[in-house]
Design a protein around this motif. Structure first.
Motif, PDB file in Angstrom:
ATOM      1  N   MET A  86      48.228  44.647  27.083  1.00 49.30           N
ATOM      2  CA  MET A  86      49.554  43.748  26.639  1.00 49.30           C
ATOM      3  C   MET A  86      49.607  42.339  27.230  1.00 49.30           C
ATOM      4  O   MET A  86      50.179  41.176  26.617  1.00 49.30           O
ATOM      5  N   TYR A  87      49.364  42.211  28.494  1.00 47.43           N
ATOM      6  CA  TYR A  87      49.697  40.531  29.098  1.00 47.43           C
ATOM      7  C   TYR A  87      48.637  39.742  28.668  1.00 47.43           C
ATOM      8  O   TYR A  87      48.412  39.211  29.419  1.00 47.43           O
ATOM      9  N   LEU A  88      47.409  40.495  28.518  1.00 43.63           N
ATOM     10  CA  LEU A  88      46.398  39.119  28.859  1.00 43.63           C
ATOM     11  C   LEU A  88      46.446  38.408  28.088  1.00 43.63           C
ATOM     12  O   LEU A  88      46.319  36.999  28.610  1.00 43.63           O
ATOM     13  N   PRO A  89      46.615  38.634  26.719  1.00 45.21           N
ATOM     14  CA  PRO A  89      46.282  37.714  25.785  1.00 45.21           C
ATOM     15  C   PRO A  89      47.634  36.229  26.686  1.00 45.21           C
ATOM     16  O   PRO A  89      47.190  35.134  26.231  1.00 45.21           O
TER      17      PRO A  89
ATOM     18  N   LEU B 180      41.724  38.571  41.413  1.00 45.72           N
ATOM     19  CA  LEU B 180      42.065  38.852  39.933  1.00 45.72           C
ATOM     20  C   LEU B 180      43.372  38.061  39.447  1.00 45.72           C
ATOM     21  O   LEU B 180      42.426  36.604  40.582  1.00 45.72           O
ATOM     22  N   GLY B 181      44.043  38.063  38.835  1.00 44.94           N
ATOM     23  CA  GLY B 181      45.262  36.777  38.607  1.00 44.94           C
ATOM     24  C   GLY B 181      46.382  37.618  38.339  1.00 44.94           C
ATOM     25  O   GLY B 181      47.175  38.696  38.245  1.00 44.94           O
ATOM     26  N   ILE B 182      47.268  36.985  37.490  1.00 43.84           N
ATOM     27  CA  ILE B 182      48.639  36.810  37.373  1.00 43.84           C
ATOM     28  C   ILE B 182      49.184  38.879  36.204  1.00 43.84           C
ATOM     29  O   ILE B 182      49.920  38.665  35.853  1.00 43.84           O
ATOM     30  N   VAL B 183      47.720  38.100  35.606  1.00 41.96           N
ATOM     31  CA  VAL B 183      47.853  39.522  34.221  1.00 41.96           C
ATOM     32  C   VAL B 183      48.045  40.957  35.118  1.00 41.96           C
ATOM     33  O   VAL B 183      49.262  41.390  35.036  1.00 41.96           O
ATOM     34  N   HIS B 184      47.413  40.890  36.484  1.00 41.16           N
ATOM     35  CA  HIS B 184      47.331  42.225  37.647  1.00 41.16           C
ATOM     36  C   HIS B 184      48.640  41.798  38.151  1.00 41.16           C
ATOM     37  O   HIS B 184      49.433  42.967  38.343  1.00 41.16           O
ATOM     38  N   SER B 185      49.517  40.763  38.196  1.00 45.04           N
ATOM     39  CA  SER B 185      50.666  40.700  39.198  1.00 45.04           C
ATOM     40  C   SER B 185      51.859  41.217  38.862  1.00 45.04           C
ATOM     41  O   SER B 185      52.948  41.995  38.587  1.00 45.04           O
TER      42      SER B 185
ATOM     43  N   THR C 236      40.036  43.438  31.686  1.00 42.25           N
ATOM     44  CA  THR C 236      40.955  42.032  32.005  1.00 42.25           C
ATOM     45  C   THR C 236      40.594  42.156  33.376  1.00 42.25           C
ATOM     46  O   THR C 236      40.246  40.770  33.442  1.00 42.25           O
ATOM     47  N   HIS C 237      40.050  43.017  34.077  1.00 40.29           N
ATOM     48  CA  HIS C 237      38.953  43.243  35.321  1.00 40.29           C
ATOM     49  C   HIS C 237      37.817  41.522  35.287  1.00 40.29           C
ATOM     50  O   HIS C 237      37.801  40.408  35.945  1.00 40.29           O
ATOM     51  N   CYS C 238      37.400  41.593  33.987  1.00 41.22           N
ATOM     52  CA  CYS C 238      35.717  40.961  34.186  1.00 41.22           C
ATOM     53  C   CYS C 238      36.719  39.995  33.776  1.00 41.22           C
ATOM     54  O   CYS C 238      36.758  38.227  34.076  1.00 41.22           O
ATOM     55  N   ILE C 239      38.415  39.716  32.505  1.00 40.29           N
ATOM     56  CA  ILE C 239      38.049  37.952  32.256  1.00 40.29           C
ATOM     57  C   ILE C 239      39.127  37.637  33.935  1.00 40.29           C
ATOM     58  O   ILE C 239      38.860  36.100  33.933  1.00 40.29           O
ATOM     59  N   GLU C 240      39.618  38.131  33.845  1.00 42.08           N
ATOM     60  CA  GLU C 240      40.682  37.537  35.356  1.00 42.08           C
ATOM     61  C   GLU C 240      39.587  37.456  36.590  1.00 42.08           C
ATOM     62  O   GLU C 240      39.714  36.152  37.071  1.00 42.08           O
TER      63      GLU C 240
END
Length: 407
Positions: A286-289, A255-260, A195-199
């Motif tokens: 769970m949230y990334l997709p 990052l972005g809103i996955v982490h938010s 997730t870190h990579c993609i965000e």
């Protein structure tokens, strides 16, 4: 003008822990979480190396998962009494994050937690101590980042502390320390790193420097996470390096809103039951997709996702098809790592047959507040799309019910 900040030294590979004996100073406080660091012998070896270097040491232990404001303040009191010139944090994200926040309070005793949470507003550190982070998990990347996540349990909210001042001076990424990680932890931390990579890859704060790390680390994780989960030690060593590279990418690329959403849902249901804590890495998985589908409505983000799909060797007739293939890959990884696809099934004995920890009525009652808090999270600012309240609630609903988001 951009900025790219890393620790001065990153020691990696088998046996890297030994580099603790090269630190220079008189007193070192060691921060750890539970007993695993003791049982594995890592703490004993770390203390021996520091004693060999001439340090007197003091232990702060029992830092809980998702460390609290209270833990931070209590640890800072220990530091103020002991007066260390090195802070050595050993463990996963929790003890390292807690030690970073303790460091701020140690250097500035009058600093409040609210002061710490002012994004990139921390005064200059290193007047009293330097910081060494030794990571024993493969996901958070906190050993190289400018971030710390601390939980206010009274409010049920995780708060990110963000400032380049708390980037560690030394990071130790020793693959020997992750050989005995529990399988569930391998899954959750591995998906956190991906997730870190993609965000970071689609962040509005990205740069050519962060892109290089994000892309390379993402490919390494995609190729090794399942094998690492299944016990392949070579794959696990690769994952340990990849997660550190992912940390470098998002520390400067953000990052972005996955982490938010992960920050604001992690403890949002904690009062409902002991099991209603959503583990950070599982939340990201769970949230990334869902967030990718939401962000893909931005043309620049869509193109970036498609480029990452190309790097992964995925096929598709156009950028939308490639992005859909990327989403499908992530869902497949969750299946292989035994991570559910949504909050509704999180904590269930089996899914999708059984319900998880958080009932529908509890989620719906709290959805608007969680969405508001997520919009205000420090990670939201670099997301490709700045969501409205209505949009954030829609994404959050998709994360709960596992519904589709059009793009």
């Amino acid at each position: 003008m951009g900025r790219f900040t890393n620790p001065r030294d990153i020691y990696f590979g088998p046996g890297a822990l030994e580099n603790l004996k090269n630190l220079k100073g008189k007193r070192a406080v060691i921060c750890i979480g539970g007993q695993s660091v003791k049982r594995s012998g890592t703490l004993e070896r770390a203390e021996a190396y520091l004693h060999e270097a001439g340090f007197e040491t003091k232990l702060i232990e029992g830092i809980e998962p998702d460390p609290s404001v209270v833990t931070v303040m209590n640890g800072a009191k220990v530091m103020l009494d002991f007066e260390p010139d090195w802070i050595v944090a050993i463990g996963g994200g929790s003890p390292i994050d807690a030690a970073k926040a303790m460091w701020i309070k140690y250097e500035y005793p009058d600093c409040t937690f609210e002061d710490m949470c002012k994004v990139f507003g921390i005064p200059e550190l290193r007047h009293k101590a330097n910081f060494c982070a030794v990571t024993t998990t493969s996901g958070t990347g906190t050993e190289v980042t400018a971030f710390s996540i601390i939980t206010d349990y009274d409010k049920g909210i995780k708060y990110p502390i963000a400032d380049f001042e708390i980037t560690p001076d030394v990071a130790i990424v020793d693959s020997d320390l992750v050989k005995t990680l529990p399988q569930k932890l391998v899954a959750h931390t591995g998906m956190d790193a991906l997730t870190h990579c993609i965000e970071a890859w689609v962040s509005t704060a990205r740069s050519c420097y962060t892109d290089a790390m994000a892309r390379a680390a993402a490919i390494m994780i995609k190729d090794n996470i399942v094998a690492s989960y299944n016990g392949d030690m070579d794959a696990r060593a690769t994952m340990h390096d990849a997660q550190c590279m992912a940390g470098i990418a998002f520390s400067s690329g953000l990052l972005g809103i996955v982490h938010s959403l992960a920050h604001k849902t992690g403890a949002a249901f904690i009062d409902y039951g002991d099991g209603a804590h959503i583990i950070h890495g599982a939340a990201n998985a769970m949230y990334l997709p869902k967030v990718i589908a939401f962000n893909a409505n931005d043309p620049v983000a869509l193109k970036r996702y498609a480029e990452l799909a190309d790097a992964f060797g995925l096929s598709g007739a156009d950028d939308r098809a490639k992005t859909r293939a990327l989403i499908d890959l992530l869902r497949s990884l969750n299946d292989q790592l035994n991570i559910p696809h949504c909050i509704q099934h999180y904590g269930a004995d089996s899914y999708p047959a059984d319900a998880g920890f958080v009932p529908v009525e509890v989620f719906e009652e709290r959805k608007a507040t969680i969405a508001t808090n997520a919009i205000g999270d420090a990670c939201t600012g670099a997301n490709p799309i700045q969501p409205s309240q209505e949009q954030m609630e829609a994404v959050l609903s998709a994360c709960y019910y596992d519904t589709e988001i059009d793009f």
